[in-house]
Design an enzyme around this catalytic site. Structure first.
Site, PDB file in Angstrom:
ATOM      1  N   SER B  96       0.848  -1.173   0.000  1.00  0.00           N
ATOM      2  CA  SER B  96       0.000   0.000   0.000  1.00  0.00           C
ATOM      3  C   SER B  96       0.888   1.228   0.000  1.00  0.00           C
ATOM      4  CB  SER B  96      -0.881  -0.005   1.251  1.00  0.00           C
ATOM      5  OG  SER B  96      -1.788   1.058   1.191  1.00  0.00           O
ATOM      6  N   HIS B 110      -2.010   7.194  -5.069  1.00  0.00           N
ATOM      7  CA  HIS B 110      -2.145   6.074  -4.143  1.00  0.00           C
ATOM      8  C   HIS B 110      -2.270   4.790  -4.953  1.00  0.00           C
ATOM      9  CE1 HIS B 110      -5.344   3.257  -2.774  1.00  0.00           C
ATOM     10  NE2 HIS B 110      -4.512   3.112  -1.781  1.00  0.00           N
ATOM     11  N   ASN B 112      -2.600   0.314  -4.217  1.00  0.00           N
ATOM     12  CA  ASN B 112      -2.676  -0.787  -3.258  1.00  0.00           C
ATOM     13  C   ASN B 112      -2.961  -2.065  -4.025  1.00  0.00           C
ATOM     14  OD1 ASN B 112      -5.232  -2.193  -1.344  1.00  0.00           O
ATOM     15  ND2 ASN B 112      -3.131  -2.171  -0.605  1.00  0.00           N
ATOM     16  N   VAL B 113      -2.268  -3.132  -3.653  1.00  0.00           N
ATOM     17  CA  VAL B 113      -2.606  -4.473  -4.139  1.00  0.00           C
ATOM     18  C   VAL B 113      -2.597  -5.386  -2.926  1.00  0.00           C
ATOM     19  CG1 VAL B 113      -2.005  -4.449  -6.594  1.00  0.00           C
ATOM     20  CG2 VAL B 113      -0.169  -4.589  -4.913  1.00  0.00           C
ATOM     21  N   ARG B 114      -3.577  -6.268  -2.849  1.00  0.00           N
ATOM     22  CA  ARG B 114      -3.715  -7.052  -1.611  1.00  0.00           C
ATOM     23  C   ARG B 114      -4.299  -8.432  -1.896  1.00  0.00           C
ATOM     24  NH1 ARG B 114      -7.397  -2.923  -1.922  1.00  0.00           N
ATOM     25  NH2 ARG B 114      -9.573  -3.567  -1.990  1.00  0.00           N
ATOM     26  N   HIS B 149      -5.496   7.340 -17.049  1.00  0.00           N
ATOM     27  CA  HIS B 149      -6.558   6.386 -17.385  1.00  0.00           C
ATOM     28  C   HIS B 149      -6.178   5.474 -18.551  1.00  0.00           C
ATOM     29  CE1 HIS B 149      -9.917   7.048 -14.641  1.00  0.00           C
ATOM     30  NE2 HIS B 149      -9.467   8.298 -14.529  1.00  0.00           N
ATOM     31  N   GLY B 263      -3.202  -3.271  13.554  1.00  0.00           N
ATOM     32  CA  GLY B 263      -2.017  -3.060  12.729  1.00  0.00           C
ATOM     33  C   GLY B 263      -1.118  -2.001  13.349  1.00  0.00           C
ATOM     34  N   ARG B 264       0.005  -1.724  12.683  1.00  0.00           N
ATOM     35  CA  ARG B 264       0.949  -0.748  13.205  1.00  0.00           C
ATOM     36  C   ARG B 264       0.470   0.647  12.815  1.00  0.00           C
ATOM     37  NH1 ARG B 264       6.011   1.517  11.218  1.00  0.00           N
ATOM     38  NH2 ARG B 264       7.421   1.902  12.956  1.00  0.00           N
TER      39      ARG B 264
END
Lengths: 309, 309
Positions: B96, B110, B112-114, B149, B263-264
């Site tokens: 992230s 920004h 994020n991959v999860r 895009h 979480g931290r």
């Protein structure tokens, strides 16, 4: 335990008077800037008057809001502890304020007094009062914290000996940032869902809390506003303001209620400081004044008993 | 639709590699500052590595985090759309990042991959991928938005024609501040709960999103980083950063998941900008560049079709 229209009007009159009194007190002490007044209406019913003072001599920003809203369905933030009232037609009014001073030696303070009525088809309306105030120092002074809590106790005393300890404890529990394991402040008073003493005593208590706010705060401001400070104190003030933002946007019941009930966003978020810093991984130097804030102040303490007051 | 340990390791290796690649890309472009690395462990299981670059030539702050946590009970923020999984033993990992540039002409971005796995006693584990990226300009340039895009669409194209429009729309819906009636950004991609194509294709798609991030962002930074700007542009950038804080603390699923799962905190909140302003009642001057941001950019638009791209 019922409530009538005349009662609602008396509460409203009190709130409007309190807003005036506090604005005059703050403006007079500031001596440079003055409050801008904004009236607003809410499409679903009700409205309010926001008053904001900015760029003052003493106060960087002071927001003192009155609102009186009605709605078709009580939002979750107001009914979390009373699920049976969720979704009822409601009426909510109150005064809410946050004051961010210029000088980092002067604490930020917050106060709120509020009144709710939840209506239902086939039963009496349910009403309750809530409110309180808390003090958020950057560079704390022990005598200021004692004065704050002595005034809080004085506001409670006519209503019973157990009132101050009970609502002082609730304040410590409410203004708590779980993700930081820090209190937001050195506490004060917090109460909600109050109707157990009957209307007149509950209303009287709420007024006492509202009326003691200036006595609690202004002497502290007077004492600290001319203290010399440096860039490092200002930096720490901006950094600590980040915690105020985190608390208000993640946890605060009033903020969430306002946003959930379609309140006026600019008025709700006037609690946020004008300038804020975040700094990844920042830690106070052990033994410093900044360290003392965390170690000695931002945890629940029985200030008055410890000091033998 | 099952997943085995070797799959989990492959995903983990991908995330660690992606974190390295992005850090190198950002550090190289910045040319002045470098990433500080912090490894952390979580008492309940797992940990991560946070990397933060501060006070760069180009980037005021860039935080690029890897985390891999396990827990006994899947928190509500991760299971809101799948209540049947709430409370299950889980494993979550991902990268992230949020990048806040110095120059107000350069947008914040920004990505994020999860990857999630939810375990249960008497059934196969359930797994899914999520992720995306979005671009938050202060002073927007149309060609930058098109480039962003176009790159997002290129990341999606091998996986089907409907993928870009579907996840572009989800991005507009997800990064939305209801209390402001504004999008957070000019969009990009957002997806969650993805397992419908089977493990390999879902994993491949998530990699494609991760791999396209630098291609989407760095050319925009290169093009704008040396643009001259004045104090009023900086003020507007700080003001608009307030919306980023509001979104992340009130709505963002990743932030809420992180805080709810213990979480931290410092790693989760590295998404918050280093310096932020709020100003009560501020409105852009009609016809100004600031006004155009609200009017032309912070609402869902079909950028590529409108431009005939």
């Amino acid at each position: 335990m019922t409530v009538n229209l005349a009662d609602v009007d008396r509460v409203r009159d009190y709130f409007l008077g309190l807003q005036d009194t506090i604005c005059i007190g703050v403006e007079t002490l500031d001596g440079k800037s003055s409050f801008r007044h904004d009236n607003w209406r809410r499409p679903e019913g009700g409205g309010g008057e926001s008053r904001v003072l900015r760029d003052g001599e003493v106060f960087e920003q002071a927001g003192i809001n009155f609102s009186h809203v009605t709605g078709a369905s009580l939002p979750p933030a107001a009914s979390a502890r009373r699920p049976e009232l969720s979704g009822r037609r409601f009426e909510a009014m109150g005064v809410s304020l946050v004051i961010h001073p210029q000088n980092p030696m002067v604490p930020t303070s917050h106060a709120n007094v509020r009144f709710f009525v939840a209506h239902a088809e086939n039963s009496e309306p349910v009403w309750w009062f809530g409110g309180g105030f808390d003090l958020t120092p950057y560079y704390p002074f022990h005598e200021d914290v004692l004065h704050w809590h002595q005034t809080a106790r004085a506001a409670c005393e006519p209503f019973g000996e157990d009132v101050y300890p009970r609502f002082k404890k609730w304040c410590d529990e409410y203004f708590y940032l779980r993700h930081r394991d820090e209190t937001r402040s050195v506490g004060g008073l917090f109460f909600d869902d109050l109707n157990e003493w009957g209307f007149d005593s509950c209303f009287g208590f709420m007024q006492s809390v509202g009326d003691h706010y200036l006595d609690a705060y202004l002497p502290i401001v007077e004492r600290r506003k001319d203290t010399t400070f440096g860039a490092e104190h200002r930096e720490f003030q901006l950094y600590r303001r980040g915690r105020y933002v985190e608390f208000n946007l993640i946890y605060d019941r009033g903020t969430l209620f306002g946003l959930q009930s379609g309140g006026r966003t600019e008025s709700i978020l006037m609690s946020l400081p004008p300038l804020v810093r975040w700094e990844y991984g920042w830690q106070p130097r052990p033994g410093s004044a900044e360290d003392s804030l965390y170690t000695d102040y931002l945890r629940p303490r029985d200030w008055l008993a410890e000091a033998g007051k």
